[in-house]
Design a protein around this motif. Structure first.
Motif, mmCIF file in Angstrom:
data_model
loop_
_atom_site.group_PDB
_atom_site.id
_atom_site.type_symbol
_atom_site.label_atom_id
_atom_site.label_comp_id
_atom_site.label_asym_id
_atom_site.label_seq_id
_atom_site.Cartn_x
_atom_site.Cartn_y
_atom_site.Cartn_z
ATOM 1 N N ILE A 1 0.844 -1.198 0.000
ATOM 2 C CA ILE A 1 0.000 0.000 0.000
ATOM 3 C C ILE A 1 0.880 1.249 0.000
ATOM 4 C CG2 ILE A 1 -1.842 1.236 1.241
ATOM 5 C CD1 ILE A 1 -2.919 -1.411 0.573
ATOM 6 N N GLU A 2 2.000 1.192 0.739
ATOM 7 C CA GLU A 2 2.882 2.358 0.817
ATOM 8 C C GLU A 2 3.359 2.766 -0.580
ATOM 9 O OE1 GLU A 2 3.186 3.969 3.466
ATOM 10 O OE2 GLU A 2 2.822 2.572 5.123
ATOM 11 N N LYS A 3 3.418 1.786 -1.503
ATOM 12 C CA LYS A 3 3.924 2.092 -2.847
ATOM 13 C C LYS A 3 2.840 2.698 -3.736
ATOM 14 C CE LYS A 3 7.075 -1.792 -2.751
ATOM 15 N NZ LYS A 3 6.926 -3.216 -3.010
ATOM 16 N N ALA A 4 1.578 2.603 -3.311
ATOM 17 C CA ALA A 4 0.494 3.134 -4.136
ATOM 18 C C ALA A 4 0.564 4.663 -4.157
ATOM 19 C CB ALA A 4 -0.850 2.684 -3.561
ATOM 20 N N ARG A 5 -0.063 5.259 -5.185
ATOM 21 C CA ARG A 5 -0.072 6.724 -5.255
ATOM 22 C C ARG A 5 -0.891 7.296 -4.104
ATOM 23 N NH1 ARG A 5 -2.290 8.167 -10.939
ATOM 24 N NH2 ARG A 5 -3.628 6.477 -10.288
ATOM 25 N N GLU A 6 -0.435 8.422 -3.578
ATOM 26 C CA GLU A 6 -1.093 9.040 -2.418
ATOM 27 C C GLU A 6 -2.591 9.218 -2.671
ATOM 28 O OE1 GLU A 6 -1.176 10.203 1.327
ATOM 29 O OE2 GLU A 6 0.670 9.487 0.393
ATOM 30 N N THR A 7 -2.940 9.627 -3.914
ATOM 31 C CA THR A 7 -4.345 9.905 -4.221
ATOM 32 C C THR A 7 -5.198 8.634 -4.251
ATOM 33 O OG1 THR A 7 -3.663 9.859 -6.529
ATOM 34 C CG2 THR A 7 -3.996 12.040 -5.539
ATOM 35 N N ASP A 8 -4.552 7.467 -4.321
ATOM 36 C CA ASP A 8 -5.302 6.203 -4.381
ATOM 37 C C ASP A 8 -5.564 5.624 -2.998
ATOM 38 O OD1 ASP A 8 -5.509 6.144 -7.027
ATOM 39 O OD2 ASP A 8 -3.829 4.779 -7.397
ATOM 40 N N ILE A 9 -4.977 6.235 -1.980
ATOM 41 C CA ILE A 9 -5.018 5.605 -0.663
ATOM 42 C C ILE A 9 -6.219 6.080 0.157
ATOM 43 C CG2 ILE A 9 -3.811 5.531 1.576
ATOM 44 C CD1 ILE A 9 -1.211 5.328 0.042
ATOM 45 N N VAL A 10 -6.910 5.139 0.766
ATOM 46 C CA VAL A 10 -7.938 5.485 1.757
ATOM 47 C C VAL A 10 -7.294 5.290 3.130
ATOM 48 C CG1 VAL A 10 -10.204 4.883 2.700
ATOM 49 C CG2 VAL A 10 -9.776 4.652 0.238
ATOM 50 N N ASN A 11 -7.203 6.371 3.922
ATOM 51 C CA ASN A 11 -6.616 6.227 5.262
ATOM 52 C C ASN A 11 -7.737 6.191 6.314
ATOM 53 O OD1 ASN A 11 -7.416 8.856 5.778
ATOM 54 N ND2 ASN A 11 -5.413 9.722 5.286
ATOM 55 N N PHE A 12 -7.354 6.143 7.585
ATOM 56 C CA PHE A 12 -8.384 5.956 8.614
ATOM 57 C C PHE A 12 -9.324 7.164 8.731
ATOM 58 C CE2 PHE A 12 -9.892 5.981 13.093
ATOM 59 C CZ PHE A 12 -10.804 4.947 12.922
ATOM 60 N N ALA A 13 -8.759 8.389 8.598
ATOM 61 C CA ALA A 13 -9.613 9.581 8.698
ATOM 62 C C ALA A 13 -10.682 9.528 7.596
ATOM 63 C CB ALA A 13 -8.766 10.842 8.581
ATOM 64 N N MET A 14 -10.273 9.105 6.384
ATOM 65 C CA MET A 14 -11.224 9.039 5.271
ATOM 66 C C MET A 14 -12.272 7.955 5.513
ATOM 67 S SD MET A 14 -8.176 9.255 2.591
ATOM 68 C CE MET A 14 -8.534 9.888 1.024
ATOM 69 N N LEU A 15 -11.835 6.813 6.007
ATOM 70 C CA LEU A 15 -12.774 5.724 6.287
ATOM 71 C C LEU A 15 -13.801 6.156 7.341
ATOM 72 C CD1 LEU A 15 -13.538 2.645 5.948
ATOM 73 C CD2 LEU A 15 -12.168 2.287 8.011
#
Ligand code: SF4
Length: 289
Positions: free
Chosen positions: A145-159
Motif C-alpha cells: 500500500i505504501e507504494k500506491a499513489r497518495e491519491t489512491d489511498i484510503v486512510n483511517f480519517a477518510m474511512l
C-alpha cells in the motif's frame, strides 16, 4: 468434536493437540475459510490443524452472523493483524501481519446493520490509525500500500468520514488508537461529525520514556502528551480519553513508575485498564528483557 479457533489456538496448538490431546481441531485466525475441510478431516478420523497466517486474508466478503446480539450495537472489523512489535505483546506472532479491509465492504456492512436497526458500530482493529487501503495494490499488506499513489489511498480519517456519512443516526466508535499514528486529521473528522462519539482509547502503557523505549512503543512521554494536548485542543475537554497501563515492566524503577502516575494526573483519564506486567512466552521481552 472439539475445536479451538483464533489466536490463542495458534499459540497453544502444540499443547492442545499433542500434549494434552484434548481437541480434535485447531484453526488459527486466518484459517476460518478452511473450516469445512478441517471438519471433514476430523470426520475421517484424523486431527485437523491450520494455523497458517495470511498476508491477505481480511474476510472482507464474509458478513458475520451476529448471535446473542442486543440488536443495537455491533463491532465491525476493519483490519487484521499488527505490524508493530511492542516487546511485551504476542499479537504480531499470533495474528500475523497488518492487513486493511476493503472500505466498500465495511460500508456495506455498516449500511446493512443500520437497516437492521443497529444504531452504534465500533470499528475494530489492533491499530486503527494505520488503516490504509488502495484499490491498485496487488496485495493488501501495508508494504504494498505504501507504494500506491497518495491519491489512491484510503486512510483511517477518510474511512471514518465515509462510515459517519452512512446515516446521521448511526453512532460511530473505534478502537484501538496508537499514540504514534493518531493524526490531527482523525481528530478533525471526529469534530466534524456529531455521530462520531467523542471518546478515544489511547493506550499509554507507561509514562516514562526509557520504559516506553524498552517496550518498543516507538513514542516518548513527550510525544504522548503532545497527542493528548492535540485531542484537548481540537475536541475540547468533553472528549473522553481511556488507556491501558502496565506497571512493573522489566527493570522499571520506582521513580519511573511515578512517571506513569504523573502522566495519569496530567491526562485525567475517564477509564484505564491497569495491569502488572505479565510475561507472554516467545515475545522479545520474554527472550531478552
Ligand atoms: Fe500491536 Fe497493540 Fe500488540 Fe503493540 S500492543 S504489538 S500495537 S497489538
Amino acid at each position: 468434536m472439539v475445536g479451538v479457533l483464533g489466536c490463542m489456538a495458534e499459540r497453544l496448538k502444540h499443547q492442545l493437540l499433542e500434549e494434552e490431546k484434548i481437541v480434535d481441531l485447531v484453526a488459527g485466525p486466518d484459517a476460518y475459510r478452511d473450516l469445512p475441510n478441517l471438519v471433514r478431516q476430523v470426520d475421517d478420523g484424523s486431527r485437523a490443524i491450520n494455523t497458517f497466517l495470511s498476508r491477505e486474508e481480511t474476510y472482507a466478503d464474509i458478513s458475520p452472523v451476529r448471535l446473542n446480539s442486543n440488536g443495537i450495537t455491533a463491532f465491525i472489523s476493519i483490519m487484521r493483524g499488527c505490524d508493530n512489535m511492542c516487546s511485551f505483546c504476542v499479537v504480531p506472532f499470533t495474528r500475523g501481519r497488518e492487513r486493511s479491509r476493503d472500505p466498500h465492504s465495511i460500508l456495506t456492512e455498516a449500511k446493512d446493520l443500520f437497516e437492521k436497526g443497529y444504531r452504534e458500530v465500533t470499528l475494530l482493529g489492533q491499530n486503527v490509525d494505520s488503516y490504509k487501503w488502495s484499490p491498485n495494490a496487488d496485495l493488501k499488506g501495508k508494504a504494498q500500500i505504501e507504494k500506491a499513489r497518495e491519491t489512491d489511498i484510503v486512510n483511517f480519517a477518510m474511512l471514518l468520514e465515509m462510515v459517519a456519512q452512512v446515516h446521521p443516526e448511526l453512532r460511530i466508535r473505534f478502537s484501538t488508537s496508537h499514540p504514534k499514528d493518531i493524526t490531527d486529521d482523525v481528530l478533525f473528522t471526529m469534530k466534524k461529525y456529531d455521530n462520531i462519539c467523542k471518546n478515544i482509547h489511547l493506550p499509554a502503557q507507561s509514562g516514562n520514556s526509557r520504559v516506553l523505549e524498552l517496550m518498543n512503543r516507538t513514542y516518548s512521554r513527550e510525544w504522548y502528551i503532545d497527542r493528548v494536548d492535540a485531542i484537548r485542543r481540537i475536541l475540547g475537554d468533553e472528549c473522553g480519553i481511556t488507556t491501558d497501563m502496565i506497571a512493573g515492566f522489566c527493570t522499571e524503577t520506582e521513580d519511573e513508575h511515578k512517571d506513569t502516575l504523573s502522566l495519569m494526573d496530567y491526562v485525567r483519564y475517564d477509564f484505564a485498564f491497569m495491569f502488572y506486567y505479565s510475561e507472554r512466552p516467545g515475545t522479545p521481552a520474554a527472550k531478552k528483557l
